[in-house]
Design a protein around this motif. Structure first.
Motif, PDB file in Angstrom:
ATOM      1  N   TYR A  30      17.146  48.842  75.343  1.00 21.34           N
ATOM      2  CA  TYR A  30      16.618  50.041  75.683  1.00 21.34           C
ATOM      3  C   TYR A  30      15.128  50.400  75.145  1.00 21.34           C
ATOM      4  O   TYR A  30      14.276  50.941  75.879  1.00 21.34           O
ATOM      5  N   ASN A  31      14.863  50.277  74.132  1.00 19.62           N
ATOM      6  CA  ASN A  31      13.651  50.337  73.324  1.00 19.62           C
ATOM      7  C   ASN A  31      12.619  49.549  73.925  1.00 19.62           C
ATOM      8  O   ASN A  31      11.557  50.105  74.247  1.00 19.62           O
ATOM      9  N   SER A  34      11.800  51.008  77.368  1.00 20.24           N
ATOM     10  CA  SER A  34      10.890  52.330  77.284  1.00 20.24           C
ATOM     11  C   SER A  34       9.259  51.728  77.260  1.00 20.24           C
ATOM     12  O   SER A  34       8.475  52.319  77.521  1.00 20.24           O
ATOM     13  N   VAL A  35       9.233  50.738  76.263  1.00 12.84           N
ATOM     14  CA  VAL A  35       8.026  50.154  76.161  1.00 12.84           C
ATOM     15  C   VAL A  35       7.202  49.894  77.649  1.00 12.84           C
ATOM     16  O   VAL A  35       6.194  50.098  78.032  1.00 12.84           O
ATOM     17  N   PHE A  38       6.277  52.640  79.459  1.00 11.25           N
ATOM     18  CA  PHE A  38       5.257  53.012  78.899  1.00 11.25           C
ATOM     19  C   PHE A  38       3.961  52.478  79.412  1.00 11.25           C
ATOM     20  O   PHE A  38       3.121  53.016  79.885  1.00 11.25           O
ATOM     21  N   LEU A 250      -3.838  52.376  66.600  1.00  7.70           N
ATOM     22  CA  LEU A 250      -2.595  51.819  66.409  1.00  7.70           C
ATOM     23  C   LEU A 250      -2.460  51.576  64.678  1.00  7.70           C
ATOM     24  O   LEU A 250      -1.417  51.577  64.334  1.00  7.70           O
ATOM     25  N   GLY A 253      -1.873  54.398  62.775  1.00  9.90           N
ATOM     26  CA  GLY A 253      -0.437  54.789  62.847  1.00  9.90           C
ATOM     27  C   GLY A 253       0.436  54.226  62.323  1.00  9.90           C
ATOM     28  O   GLY A 253       1.376  54.476  61.559  1.00  9.90           O
ATOM     29  N   LEU A 257       3.104  55.178  59.320  1.00 11.01           N
ATOM     30  CA  LEU A 257       4.601  54.963  59.548  1.00 11.01           C
ATOM     31  C   LEU A 257       5.221  54.270  58.402  1.00 11.01           C
ATOM     32  O   LEU A 257       5.958  54.610  57.730  1.00 11.01           O
ATOM     33  N   LEU A 279      13.739  63.663  59.268  1.00  7.16           N
ATOM     34  CA  LEU A 279      12.729  62.373  59.466  1.00  7.16           C
ATOM     35  C   LEU A 279      11.461  62.599  58.591  1.00  7.16           C
ATOM     36  O   LEU A 279      10.762  63.794  58.468  1.00  7.16           O
TER      37      LEU A 279
ATOM     38  N   ASN B 122      16.102  55.875  72.292  1.00  7.24           N
ATOM     39  CA  ASN B 122      15.552  54.472  73.054  1.00  7.24           C
ATOM     40  C   ASN B 122      14.165  54.660  73.283  1.00  7.24           C
ATOM     41  O   ASN B 122      13.402  53.719  73.675  1.00  7.24           O
ATOM     42  N   VAL B 125      10.677  53.648  69.855  1.00  7.01           N
ATOM     43  CA  VAL B 125       9.536  52.722  69.577  1.00  7.01           C
ATOM     44  C   VAL B 125       8.114  53.123  70.204  1.00  7.01           C
ATOM     45  O   VAL B 125       7.175  52.576  69.596  1.00  7.01           O
ATOM     46  N   ILE B 126       7.960  53.850  71.022  1.00  2.00           N
ATOM     47  CA  ILE B 126       6.924  54.421  71.372  1.00  2.00           C
ATOM     48  C   ILE B 126       6.453  55.943  70.679  1.00  2.00           C
ATOM     49  O   ILE B 126       5.307  56.126  70.432  1.00  2.00           O
ATOM     50  N   PRO B 129       5.348  55.381  66.370  1.00  2.00           N
ATOM     51  CA  PRO B 129       3.843  55.040  66.055  1.00  2.00           C
ATOM     52  C   PRO B 129       2.897  56.076  66.609  1.00  2.00           C
ATOM     53  O   PRO B 129       1.889  56.414  65.982  1.00  2.00           O
ATOM     54  N   ARG B 131       3.497  59.368  66.763  1.00  2.00           N
ATOM     55  CA  ARG B 131       3.727  60.417  65.778  1.00  2.00           C
ATOM     56  C   ARG B 131       2.694  60.287  64.582  1.00  2.00           C
ATOM     57  O   ARG B 131       2.272  61.241  64.108  1.00  2.00           O
ATOM     58  N   PHE B 132       2.622  59.141  64.241  1.00  2.00           N
ATOM     59  CA  PHE B 132       1.898  58.831  62.816  1.00  2.00           C
ATOM     60  C   PHE B 132       0.385  58.378  63.154  1.00  2.00           C
ATOM     61  O   PHE B 132      -0.267  58.198  62.221  1.00  2.00           O
ATOM     62  N   ILE B 133      -0.015  58.507  64.158  1.00  2.00           N
ATOM     63  CA  ILE B 133      -1.436  58.523  64.280  1.00  2.00           C
ATOM     64  C   ILE B 133      -1.946  59.996  64.043  1.00  2.00           C
ATOM     65  O   ILE B 133      -1.665  60.719  64.665  1.00  2.00           O
ATOM     66  N   MET B 170      15.522  67.887  64.798  1.00  2.00           N
ATOM     67  CA  MET B 170      16.193  67.608  63.973  1.00  2.00           C
ATOM     68  C   MET B 170      17.253  68.642  63.705  1.00  2.00           C
ATOM     69  O   MET B 170      18.238  68.634  62.976  1.00  2.00           O
TER      70      MET B 170
END
Lengths: 279, 284
Positions: A30-31, A34-35, A38, A250, A253, A257, A279, B122, B125-126, B129, B131-133, B170
């Motif tokens: 699923y991930n 979604s990529v 995107f 990126l 980011g 992360l 989180l 799901n 993965v998008i 990353p 969020r952390f920019i 959350m």
């Protein structure tokens, strides 16, 4: 008559459920999906634009990222140089902020009168964004200390405030138990307050490392050194090469992360007894 | 007789008057704290004065200089003729447009992904990353691709969206399960649970997230105004004077930004305190 207690369905823990290979496969699938969605949306967006000369493309970004890793930037600095430049600045400022934030937070949390008396100075300074200090730092400081100062400002307050506010939240029952067994104030601090406050300190540290990354990027953009990730993206923005800008974003980011993930893992490891880690 | 003797030894006997208990004869705590704050302020200025008279740097802001610069900026405006109010207003409008958008989107998406966790799981993965920019890293990009007002709104939106989104996301799993179960026991539907339990439980978290988001917005707007080239805005004001090496005016600008940020935080905090009196603790 006997009271019938209905059997409550025990919910399988979320983390536990992903341990099975099948569920893991689903998650990855699923991930990836979604990529793909995107990237598809990105492409569609591109084709809808009329003047897309400067708009970054997925292929261009990947090419730019590979180019940056292999050949370095236009001025010949390698990506590692940039990352290292930003990283050392962040770690130094963050380390100093951690030390001063915890110390001052503990002192002011244990003696609230000091905080109450110094509020008139602390509060206005707290609300000046660290970025607002950048011009001042440029004029009055130079080189490394300039960046360390900005990072320190950005990281200090989240840590300080989280320590300060967590001390009154320490369970009074635990403190009373120490008193009942004849413990003194020192023992209360050592055995009860410090262990109770530790998780909050780490949470504060995690927030502030995020804030540090934000500050370093801004500081590097405004102050004129030629290395650092913030400078890297501004350099390419000046050349209107947006693919490289996105690649640089990126990288920032991913490093952010990574830092967050490291502290999160430490938190999870040290504070298994805590029910929930956000989180 | 006995009473006066006791008073002489320092022990006061209770005379049956309740006022004796309620009003002990000492300086009220509040007044004391005001006094201490004044002393701290005095020490602060003393230290500043000490540094200012011992430093050799001619750029170090001085107390008198900052005062003069403040009066100058308030009465005459800056060197380009823009008044302080214009700068503050320009920044505020940008912040509120971006922040409003972020609030609406953050709450909507946060609720959606909180209620259907698999959507978040799901697309992690998008989302992660991005969020952390840091929002500030989007500035060069927005300078090229956007212009004018939209540029700033976008940066603020990026800065404010994630704190709000994450706090809503959350807080949903933390909603008391007993409350949800009692709605179910009384035959309530999923919609009832959402309306009566989830949304009321989540609103305090939304406001707390909004307060953090608003603080981040102020940080972003200052950075964005420094890098993006419009002549008005509080961030631009301080950079303008930094370019002229007029540090006194820079300090005035910083204080202006600090005061506005503080006021915004205070407004949201008061709303929180008023709406959620039942919550035991509201953090700073």
């Amino acid at each position: 008559m006997e009271l019938q207690v209905p059997e409550t369905p025990v919910r399988p823990h979320k983390i536990a459920s992903t341990k099975s290979g099948f569920a893991n496969f689903h998650k990855v699938f699923y991930n990836l999906l979604s990529v793909a969605i995107f990237l598809l949306l990105w492409k569609i967006g591109l084709s809808l634009l009329v003047h897309a000369t400067y708009f970054p493309t997925p292929e261009g970004t990947i090419k730019a990222a590979i180019g940056l890793i292999l050949n370095g930037d236009v001025e010949g600095y390698s990506l590692i140089t940039h990352v290292w430049a930003s990283f050392t600045k962040v770690l130094f400022g963050f380390g100093v902020a951690l030390l001063t934030g915890i110390t001052l937070g503990m002192i002011m949390g244990l003696y609230p009168i000091i905080y109450a008396a110094a509020k008139i100075i602390i509060e206005p300074i707290r609300f000046i964004p660290p970025v607002g200090w950048v011009p001042m730092a440029i004029v009055l400081l130079s080189g490394f200390s300039r960046f360390a100062f900005i990072i320190w400002l950005g990281a200090f307050f989240p840590i300080f405030i989280s320590v300060l506010t967590s001390i009154p939240k320490v369970d009074p029952v635990a403190k009373d138990v120490v008193k009942v067994y004849g413990g003194n104030r020192r023992q209360i601090i050592k055995k009860i307050i410090i262990p109770s406050v530790m998780p909050e300190i780490l949470t504060g540290a995690r927030i502030s490392i995020g804030a540090s990354w934000m500050c370093i990027v801004a500081a590097e953009m405004i102050a004129g050194e030629s290395t650092g990730l913030g400078r890297l993206i501004l350099k390419y923005a000046d050349l209107m090469m947006t693919n490289e800008v996105v690649a640089g974003m990126l990288f920032i980011g991913i490093i952010g992360l990574g830092c967050n993930e490291v502290i999160l893992q430490i938190e999870k490891h040290l504070f298994k007894w805590r029910t929930r880690i956000t989180l | 007789m006995a009473n006066t003797e006791l008073a002489e030894t320092g022990v006061v006997q209770f005379n049956g008057n309740p006022e004796q208990i309620i009003k002990p004869r000492r300086i009220p705590r509040r007044l004391k704290i005001y006094g201490y704050n004044l002393i701290t302020l005095g020490i602060f200025f003393l230290v500043w004065y000490g540094i200012q008279s011992s430093t050799t740097s001619s750029y170090f802001p001085t107390i008198g200089g900052v005062e003069r610069a403040a009066i100058g900026l308030v009465t005459k405006g800056d060197i380009q003729g823009f008044s302080l109010v214009q700068h503050a207003w320009a920044s505020s409008v940008r912040v509120f447009a971006g922040f409003g958008l972020a609030l609406v989107m953050g709450v909507t998406l946060g609720l959606l992904m909180g209620l259907y966790p698999f959507i978040y799981e799901n697309s992690k993965v998008i989302i992660e990353p991005i969020r952390f920019i840091p929002p500030i890293a989007w500035i060069p990009m927005s300078m090229i691709l956007l212009r004018g007002f939209a540029r700033y709104v976008f940066i603020i939106w990026v800065g404010a969206f994630f704190p709000i989104f994450i706090s809503v996301l959350m807080s949903i799993p933390r909603v008391e399960t007993i409350l949800k179960d009692s709605v179910k026991v009384y035959g309530g539907s999923r919609w009832d649970i959402l309306k009566r339990i989830v949304i009321p439980s989540v609103t305090p978290e939304i406001l707390a997230g909004a307060r953090i988001g608003l603080g981040d917005s102020w940080m972003c707007i200052v950075a964005a105004e420094m890098i993006g080239g419009e002549p008005i805005g509080a961030g631009r004001l301080i950079l303008k004077y930094a370019d002229l090496l007029n540090m006194n005016a820079v300090v005035v600008g910083m204080i202006l930004i600090g005061i506005i940020g503080f006021a915004c935080n205070e407004v949201v905090l008061q709303i929180e305190k008023r709406l959620f009196r039942w919550r035991s603790q509201i953090t700073l």
